[in-house]
Design an enzyme around this catalytic site. Structure first.
Site, mmCIF file in Angstrom:
data_model
loop_
_atom_site.group_PDB
_atom_site.id
_atom_site.type_symbol
_atom_site.label_atom_id
_atom_site.label_comp_id
_atom_site.label_asym_id
_atom_site.label_seq_id
_atom_site.Cartn_x
_atom_site.Cartn_y
_atom_site.Cartn_z
ATOM 1 N N ILE A 140 0.813 -1.222 0.000
ATOM 2 C CA ILE A 140 0.000 0.000 0.000
ATOM 3 C C ILE A 140 0.840 1.261 0.000
ATOM 4 O O ILE A 140 0.302 2.366 -0.045
ATOM 5 C CB ILE A 140 -0.971 0.020 1.203
ATOM 6 C CG1 ILE A 140 -0.195 -0.131 2.518
ATOM 7 C CG2 ILE A 140 -2.031 -1.036 1.062
ATOM 8 C CD1 ILE A 140 -1.083 -0.053 3.758
ATOM 9 N N GLY A 141 2.148 1.134 0.038
ATOM 10 C CA GLY A 141 3.001 2.317 -0.004
ATOM 11 C C GLY A 141 4.460 1.922 -0.017
ATOM 12 O O GLY A 141 4.834 0.834 0.438
ATOM 13 N N GLY B 267 8.619 3.765 0.159
ATOM 14 C CA GLY B 267 9.481 4.922 0.275
ATOM 15 C C GLY B 267 10.935 4.521 0.166
ATOM 16 O O GLY B 267 11.269 3.361 -0.121
ATOM 17 N N VAL C 217 5.312 -0.570 2.830
ATOM 18 C CA VAL C 217 4.205 -0.751 3.767
ATOM 19 C C VAL C 217 3.182 -1.702 3.151
ATOM 20 O O VAL C 217 2.761 -1.514 2.003
ATOM 21 C CB VAL C 217 3.534 0.596 4.109
ATOM 22 C CG1 VAL C 217 2.432 0.381 5.146
ATOM 23 C CG2 VAL C 217 4.570 1.579 4.632
ATOM 24 N N ASP D 94 9.331 15.592 8.726
ATOM 25 C CA ASP D 94 8.917 15.252 7.363
ATOM 26 C C ASP D 94 7.402 15.344 7.232
ATOM 27 O O ASP D 94 6.753 14.416 6.742
ATOM 28 C CB ASP D 94 9.404 13.847 7.002
ATOM 29 C CG ASP D 94 9.397 13.604 5.485
ATOM 30 O OD1 ASP D 94 9.350 14.586 4.725
ATOM 31 O OD2 ASP D 94 9.426 12.433 5.068
#
Length: 1024
Positions: free
Chosen positions: A736-737, A739, A744, A862
């Protein structure tokens, strides 16, 4: 038939002459456009045809109405009228680069910096033999660097930074014999820095920071005799720095931070007479810092943080008159058998430009010499904490008039704090904790009118808390715990309006009651472990925005005030170790966001309130050592034996079997009463002994650590295998994500009642991932708030191949991120105006908690829409603490060369090496607010030539705000009066965003004011 043939022939002849006329007309038009240079004309049209988005219509002039030499961004030679330069930097252009550009045979400069070009770099560019400058920086080019760029034999400048290039540097690049600058920073290039680059003897600038090269630095780079700049930070480089690098006499800037370099620096490093900056932070370098550095007379920036340098610091700084920054933290500069490690301070007297001197955690042993007062009056930050400095703090410290930050803890200083400390009129942060200072706190500290944070905990200070502290009108945090202070809390201290961060007076000998003025401290978070007495004033209901309240281990008495029920933002309430009596007030049922409740070690009685078992948020409950009676519930938090404690309440019954409590008597049953004298003679003494042992063990455990609960008791334990199963083998379908440091996944944990979770798996092979994991763990260990992403547990293990594995498990947020709602087409509906303001209020409240309510201030670092997640009720939760910084702790992963936030959201001061601060978070929040309200990203194509999101919003104030607000957010009301109110509210919101995102940190709006203003605006809009 003949007639038909005749007719057809006539038609064909007519058509022929008609076509001929069109060709002639077109030819004349085209000829006028390219003046006979058809190749250049058609090439430029091809370039234009592959542009898919031109927001500023910069290519609108590219048509046959004008000669192509007059087109925007085009320069031509005067003689041949051929294209010599194509300059279209920062125009927001999207598309791919036409291969036909290779036909512009007279081209000397191709400048496409800061656009959104995608695809590969055309290999046809290798035909541009006259090309001297090629700048494709800050685009989205992918693929490899074309090998046949070597055909650009006259190329002097090659800039390919900040793209998505992969592969290795092609060997053919070494044929560019005239190359002066090669900039390839922030790509995904591998294969190391190749030795053949040393063949380009004309090289002056080499910038490759932020590529996962690997490998060592080749010795052949010593052939770059004209080199002035060498940047290769964060490139996974290992091995030693070749000696040949230190023979480059023209070298001015050498930056190799964030690698795995080993070995020592050569003693002859001083043979670099032009060296201005030397940055070798975050490596594994050893040996001494060569004394010959004193000969680098132009040196202004020396950064060697986080290495393994050792030996006494023997640099003669008196020769470095231009030095401004000295950062040497986290090394071992102790001279064996000596106790005068601080003698180097004497040589800094002539460094009149010195702004920053940091040598924390360097194992320095010795006294701080009186000559410390001779340091530059421009010195802003002096950090000597985490050493073994002893003796008294010299009174000459008061001569450093420019200091804004003084960090001297922990050390072994003793004696009194000099009164001259009151001369430091610019001081904002004073940290003298964990020393052996004695005597009273000097009244002179009250002269520090700009003081923001004061840490004096863990000393031997005695006497009263000086009332002069009330003069520190900007004080937001004060920690005086673990001293020998006595007397009452001065009234003046509680009247400081800015004291919203923390007040810790624990472990002293303070007496008396809490003054009624406590209501002025609306964000008070800690008054634990003193001898304060009296009852909690009903004015405590003024703490409506308070998240954490700890009044533990004092002498508070009476009943728990029902006013606490109005503090609806509380997530942690600790009233343990006092003398409270009576029942738990039913008004506490309003605290639906409470996660931790500790009311142990009091004299509370009555039945356990049923509402405690109905709170879904409650993670830990401590009711032990009171006088509660009746049945223990078995629902909610009471269904998990490790999540609550009822020890020492001998009138309780029922509950979980593991509690081993007696069964409750059924109503109406008549059982034979157990003879009382047997209980008195046999059972009671035994029970009393057991209870005393339990209590002593519990008290010993509690006294061995601060009054916070063990996080390990509250968190689930999960293994790698469980996470593998929960995410279906970390499948792409559950991703789902993703970086730079992690991926994730959505998963289902059996141990979490089959509720969905988000599993953040760290990419440990990437540099910085381990520090990111530690930063998040340390941050989550210290915080809990309803507007912060809820962590469930962490996992530090190995996978089935034996590789290190680290993951964090969070509560799953079903409504995704704010970034999704603003910029993704995945959501059919858009955020309404009220939803947007509620989200902003939630985020501001979370920031206020992190900055002002945690005992240790936490800088998020961030803040951006993708890190703001939304739950079922569209409540915002701030997540991703991978760049977080906890002020005053050892956890500090930031250096002047490290990544600090995200471009567009990070404040401008981070770009020049400033440390992370709460003001930086406020800037990021301001940009976030403007993006939420306008729908435009800070890096939007429209923001160029001096226009930014901040300026775009600022220019709309006060009368044209509606013009910049996202159309999906504006739903004006039915009447003109209501519409006017809405516009006034919109203007007020934009004003907040503009005030938060100003360039100057001190001028940014305080986050606590932001929270109040957003709440006021919400109240107005909800009443329309």
């Amino acid at each position: 038939m003949k007639s038909i043939i005749h007719l057809s022939s006539s038609s064909l002849i007519s058509l022929f002459f008609y076509g001929l006329a069109i060709i002639c007309l077109t030819s004349a038009t085209v000829s006028a456009s390219y003046g006979g240079n058809e190749t250049d004309y058609l090439t430029l049209l091809s370039f234009k045809s592959m542009i898919t988005h031109d927001p500023d219509e910069v290519l609108a002039s590219w048509n046959h109405s004008f000669h192509f030499c007059d087109w925007s961004g085009i320069l031509c030679g005067k003689r041949h009228k051929r294209v010599t330069a194509l300059r279209l930097g920062s125009q927001g252009l999207e598309g791919s680069l036409s291969p036909l550009v290779g036909n512009l045979s007279f081209l000397r400069e191709l400048y496409l910096r800061n656009n959104s070009f995608q695809g590969t770099i055309p290999h046809e560019l290798g035909r541009l033999s006259r090309l001297r400058r090629l700048n494709l920086n800050i685009n989205e080019f992918s693929g490899v660097i074309p090998a046949n760029l070597s055909g650009c034999s006259n190329l002097e400048v090659l800039w390919l930074s900040e793209n998505k290039l992969t592969g290795s540097i092609p060997k053919e690049v070494s044929l560019l014999s005239k190359l002066v600058e090669l900039r390839i920073r922030i790509n995904n290039l591998t294969g190391g820095i190749p030795p053949f680059l040393g063949n380009i003897t004309s090289m002056e600038v080499f910038s490759a920071t932020g590529n996962p090269f690997g490998g060592s630095i080749p010795d052949t780079l010593g052939h770059w005799k004209s080199l002035t700049v060498f940047y290769s930070s964060d490139c996974n480089l290992y091995g030693s720095i070749p000696p040949s690098i230190f023979n480059l006499s023209l070298l001015a800037h050498l930056t190799l931070a964030g690698n795995y370099l080993t070995g020592s620096l050569p003693s002859e490093i001083g043979a670099l007479p032009n060296l201005e900056s030397l940055q070798l932070t975050d490596n594994e370098l050893t040996g001494i810092l060569p004394p010959s550095l004193s000969n680098c007379s132009k040196l202004s920036f020396l950064e060697m943080v986080d290495n393994n340098f050792s030996g006494k610091l023997t640099i003669d700084f008196s020769k470095l008159r231009d030095i401004e920054y000295i950062l040497l933290d986290d090394n071992n500069f102790h001279g064996r058998g000596e106790v005068d490690d601080m003698r180097f301070i004497d040589s800094l007297k002539n460094c009149t430009r010195l702004l920053l001197l940091t040598l924390s955690d360097c194992n320095l042993i010795g006294v701080l010499p009186i000559s410390v007062g001779n340091l530059s009056h421009k010195l802003s930050i002096l950090s000597l904490g985490d050493n073994q400095l002893f003796g008294s703090l010299p009174s000459s410290i008061g001569s450093l008039a420019g200091l804004t930050t003084l960090l001297l803890g922990p050390n072994r200083f003793k004696g009194k704090i000099p009164t001259t400390i009151g001369n430091l009129q610019k001081l904002q942060r004073l940290v003298l904790d964990r020393n052996q200072f004695s005597g009273p706190i000097p009244d002179a500290i009250g002269n520090l009118s700009l003081l923001n944070e004061l840490y004096l905990y863990s000393n031997k200070l005695e006497g009263h808390i000086p009332s002069s502290l009330g003069n520190c009108k900007q004080l937001s945090g004060l920690n005086l715990s673990y001293n020998r202070l006595s007397g009452r809390i001065p009234k003046q201290l509680l009247q400081i309006p800015s004291l919203t961060n923390f007040l810790d007076l624990s472990h002293n000998s303070l007496s008396g009651s809490i003054p009624s003025d406590i209501k002025a401290l609306k964000m008070l978070s800690n008054l634990s472990h003193n001898s304060l007495s009296g009852s909690i004033p009903s004015d405590i209901k003024a703490l409506k925005m308070l998240s954490s309240l700890d009044l533990s281990h004092n002498n508070f008495s009476g009943t728990i005030t029902s006013s606490l029920g109005e503090c609806i933002s509380l997530t942690m309430l600790n009233l343990s170790g006092n003398i409270f009596q009576g029942i738990v007030p039913s008004s506490l049922s309003s605290l639906r966001g409470l996660e931790v409740l500790d009311i142990s070690q009091n004299n509370l009685s009555g039945k356990i309130p049923q509402f405690l078992g109905k709170w879904n948020s409650l993670e830990f409950l401590n009711l032990s050592f009171n006088d509660f009676e009746g049945e223990v519930p078995d629902v909610g938090v009471f269904a998990n034996a490790s999540a609550f404690s009822v020890l020492g309440n001998n009138k309780l019954c029922g509950g979980l079997v593991t509690l081993k409590l007696p069964k409750c008597k059924e109503k109406g049953s008549k059982k034979k009463r157990f003879p009382f004298f047997i209980f008195v003679i046999v059972i009671a003494p035994t029970l009393l002994i057991v209870l005393c042992c339990v209590y002593l063990l519990y008290k010993k455990k509690r006294n061995s650590q601060p009054s916070q609960f063990s996080e390990k008791e509250r968190f689930l334990k999960v293994s790698y295998n469980e996470l593998l199963k929960a995410t279906d083998g970390f499948s792409a379908a559950n991703l789902i994500g993703e970086g730079g440091h992690s991926s994730v996944y959505k998963g289902i944990l059996d141990s979490n009642d089959n509720k969905p979770v988000a599993v953040k798996v760290l990419h440990l092979q990437n540099k910085g991932a381990h520090k990111s994991f530690l930063a998040e763990c340390e941050a989550w260990r210290n915080i809990r708030h309803r507007n912060l992403l809820k962590i469930i547990t962490s996992c530090s293990s190995t996978d089935f191949q034996g590789n290190d594995f680290k993951a964090l498990v969070y509560e799953f947020m079903p409504n995704g991120s704010v970034n999704d709602w603003l910029h993704s087409s995945a959501y059919a509906s858009k955020l309404s105006l009220l939803q947007r303001i509620n989200i902003l209020r939630d985020v501001a409240t979370a920031l206020h908690y992190l900055h002002n309510r945690c005992q240790t201030t936490i800088i998020h670092g961030d803040l951006k829409p993708s890190n703001i997640l939304l739950d079922d009720d569209m409540v915002a939760h701030v997540g991703d603490f991978g760049l977080a910084r906890l002020l005053g702790t050892d956890l500090n992963q930031n250096s002047s060369t490290g990544v600090k936030g995200t471009i567009g959201y990070a404040p401008p001061e981070y770009g020049i090496g400033s440390e992370m601060t709460s003001c930086g978070d406020v800037y990021s929040f301001g940009i976030l607010l403007l993006e939420v309200m306008t729908g435009k990203k800070p890096m939007d194509d429209m923001f160029n030539d001096g226009l930014s999101l901040h300026k775009f919003a600022s220019m709309a104030l006060p009368d044209h705000v509606v013009d910049v607000i996202d159309n999906d957010a504006i739903v004006l009301q039915r009447t003109e009066a209501n519409a006017k109110k809405v516009e006034e509210c919109l203007a007020a919101i934009i004003e907040i965003g503009v005030s938060c995102s100003v360039a100057s940190p001190p001028q940014r709006m305080k986050i606590e004011i932001v929270v109040n203003e957003l709440q006021r605006i919400l109240d107005v809009l909800q009443n329309i």
